[in-house]
Design a protein around this motif. Structure first.
Motif, PDB file in Angstrom:
ATOM      1  N   SER A 213     112.619  97.091  24.052  1.00  0.00           N
ATOM      2  CA  SER A 213     112.521  98.434  23.467  1.00  0.00           C
ATOM      3  C   SER A 213     112.524  98.428  21.950  1.00  0.00           C
ATOM      4  O   SER A 213     111.712  99.094  21.311  1.00  0.00           O
ATOM      5  CB  SER A 213     113.665  99.323  23.937  1.00  0.00           C
ATOM      6  OG  SER A 213     113.735  99.370  25.313  1.00  0.00           O
ATOM      7  N   LEU A 214     113.455  97.700  21.360  1.00  0.00           N
ATOM      8  CA  LEU A 214     113.588  97.696  19.909  1.00  0.00           C
ATOM      9  C   LEU A 214     112.389  97.026  19.251  1.00  0.00           C
ATOM     10  O   LEU A 214     111.862  97.521  18.252  1.00  0.00           O
ATOM     11  CB  LEU A 214     114.892  96.992  19.523  1.00  0.00           C
ATOM     12  CG  LEU A 214     115.474  97.314  18.158  1.00  0.00           C
ATOM     13  CD1 LEU A 214     115.578  98.802  17.915  1.00  0.00           C
ATOM     14  CD2 LEU A 214     116.840  96.663  18.020  1.00  0.00           C
ATOM     15  N   ASN A 215     111.945  95.932  19.829  1.00  0.00           N
ATOM     16  CA  ASN A 215     110.771  95.237  19.300  1.00  0.00           C
ATOM     17  C   ASN A 215     109.525  96.126  19.406  1.00  0.00           C
ATOM     18  O   ASN A 215     108.727  96.201  18.469  1.00  0.00           O
ATOM     19  CB  ASN A 215     110.558  93.916  20.046  1.00  0.00           C
ATOM     20  CG  ASN A 215     109.465  93.094  19.433  1.00  0.00           C
ATOM     21  OD1 ASN A 215     109.346  93.011  18.219  1.00  0.00           O
ATOM     22  ND2 ASN A 215     108.643  92.501  20.265  1.00  0.00           N
TER      23      ASN A 215
ATOM     24  N   VAL B  78     109.765  98.772  16.682  1.00  0.00           N
ATOM     25  CA  VAL B  78     109.465  98.256  15.343  1.00  0.00           C
ATOM     26  C   VAL B  78     107.966  98.012  15.184  1.00  0.00           C
ATOM     27  O   VAL B  78     107.361  98.429  14.204  1.00  0.00           O
ATOM     28  CB  VAL B  78     110.268  96.961  15.048  1.00  0.00           C
ATOM     29  CG1 VAL B  78     109.736  96.254  13.805  1.00  0.00           C
ATOM     30  CG2 VAL B  78     111.742  97.280  14.890  1.00  0.00           C
ATOM     31  N   GLN B  79     107.354  97.370  16.159  1.00  0.00           N
ATOM     32  CA  GLN B  79     105.945  97.008  16.008  1.00  0.00           C
ATOM     33  C   GLN B  79     104.979  98.171  16.244  1.00  0.00           C
ATOM     34  O   GLN B  79     103.924  98.229  15.623  1.00  0.00           O
ATOM     35  CB  GLN B  79     105.602  95.839  16.930  1.00  0.00           C
ATOM     36  CG  GLN B  79     106.255  94.554  16.459  1.00  0.00           C
ATOM     37  CD  GLN B  79     105.662  93.323  17.100  1.00  0.00           C
ATOM     38  OE1 GLN B  79     104.516  93.306  17.504  1.00  0.00           O
ATOM     39  NE2 GLN B  79     106.451  92.279  17.183  1.00  0.00           N
ATOM     40  N   ASN B  80     105.336  99.093  17.150  1.00  0.00           N
ATOM     41  CA  ASN B  80     104.379 100.138  17.516  1.00  0.00           C
ATOM     42  C   ASN B  80     104.867 101.563  17.254  1.00  0.00           C
ATOM     43  O   ASN B  80     104.091 102.499  17.373  1.00  0.00           O
ATOM     44  CB  ASN B  80     104.012 100.021  19.003  1.00  0.00           C
ATOM     45  CG  ASN B  80     103.436  98.675  19.335  1.00  0.00           C
ATOM     46  OD1 ASN B  80     102.629  98.138  18.596  1.00  0.00           O
ATOM     47  ND2 ASN B  80     103.867  98.098  20.439  1.00  0.00           N
ATOM     48  N   GLY B  81     106.143 101.719  17.008  1.00  0.00           N
ATOM     49  CA  GLY B  81     106.685 103.052  16.799  1.00  0.00           C
ATOM     50  C   GLY B  81     106.875 103.828  18.086  1.00  0.00           C
ATOM     51  O   GLY B  81     107.095 105.036  18.066  1.00  0.00           O
ATOM     52  N   VAL B  82     106.808 103.157  19.216  1.00  0.00           N
ATOM     53  CA  VAL B  82     106.910 103.795  20.528  1.00  0.00           C
ATOM     54  C   VAL B  82     108.366 103.787  20.984  1.00  0.00           C
ATOM     55  O   VAL B  82     109.035 102.758  20.935  1.00  0.00           O
ATOM     56  CB  VAL B  82     106.025 103.069  21.571  1.00  0.00           C
ATOM     57  CG1 VAL B  82     106.221 103.649  22.956  1.00  0.00           C
ATOM     58  CG2 VAL B  82     104.566 103.128  21.158  1.00  0.00           C
ATOM     59  N   ILE B  83     108.834 104.957  21.430  1.00  0.00           N
ATOM     60  CA  ILE B  83     110.183 105.081  21.983  1.00  0.00           C
ATOM     61  C   ILE B  83     110.019 105.326  23.470  1.00  0.00           C
ATOM     62  O   ILE B  83     109.424 106.318  23.884  1.00  0.00           O
ATOM     63  CB  ILE B  83     110.950 106.228  21.311  1.00  0.00           C
ATOM     64  CG1 ILE B  83     111.094 105.936  19.817  1.00  0.00           C
ATOM     65  CG2 ILE B  83     112.299 106.435  21.980  1.00  0.00           C
ATOM     66  CD1 ILE B  83     111.690 107.052  19.014  1.00  0.00           C
TER      67      ILE B  83
END
Length: 169
Positions: free
Chosen positions: A143-145, A148-153
């Motif tokens: 989730s965190l990666n 950070v990389q895509n801005g997806v939550i």
């Protein structure tokens, strides 16, 4: 005496002719190693541009043949990724942010550090997920990666955690 000179000449010719293919094979091997190293470095630049969503300019490389002459240019998406990563690293000190490399524009190293921080990001999510009540999830160990990389939550709990830590508003 003449026979001896001819023998010596024949022996030297055989040695020379025998050494020529060996020298050529060694030369070819050095060329192959150099080509593999250059391809590896090119893949590194391509991966950096892809991971950090950068523009990549090969024009100087095409002229000089030197991989270091490839120009990586940050885009708005690059800046957003860097901003998310920096915010996450401030909220979770175990995730290191390469401030110096970013300031210097050493994008290959920045990419290497981002990819290297995936383990720390995974550990943070696992740790936070273990604190959740039974049956609730954080959205997966990546989730965190992904954020950070895509801005997806991906999950509501993950979004709440990011808000609590001041990563997002």
């Amino acid at each position: 005496m003449k026979k001896r000179k001819w023998k010596l000449l024949i022996i030297l010719s055989i040695v020379f002719v025998g050494a020529l293919p060996l020298w050529y094979w060694n030369y070819q091997e050095k060329e192959r190693v150099q080509l593999r190293d250059e391809e590896r470095e090119l893949r590194l630049y391509i991966r950096t541009a892809d991971t950090l969503r950068m523009e990549i300019d090969y024009r100087n490389y095409e002229k000089t043949g030197t991989v270091k002459d490839i120009v990586l240019t940050p885009t708005i998406e690059t800046e957003r990724t860097i901003e998310r990563w920096e915010a996450v690293s401030q909220a979770f000190p175990s995730i290191k942010f390469p401030q110096e490399e970013v300031e210097e524009g050493d994008w290959v190293q920045v990419c290497q550090r981002l990819l290297g921080s995936e383990g720390e990001m995974r550990e943070v999510v696992v740790s936070l997920a273990s604190e959740l009540p039974e049956g609730e999830t954080m959205g997966g160990v990546e989730s965190l990666n992904i954020y950070v990389q895509n801005g997806v939550i991906q999950e509501g709990n993950f979004e709440e955690m990011l808000k609590e830590k001041g990563v997002i508003k």
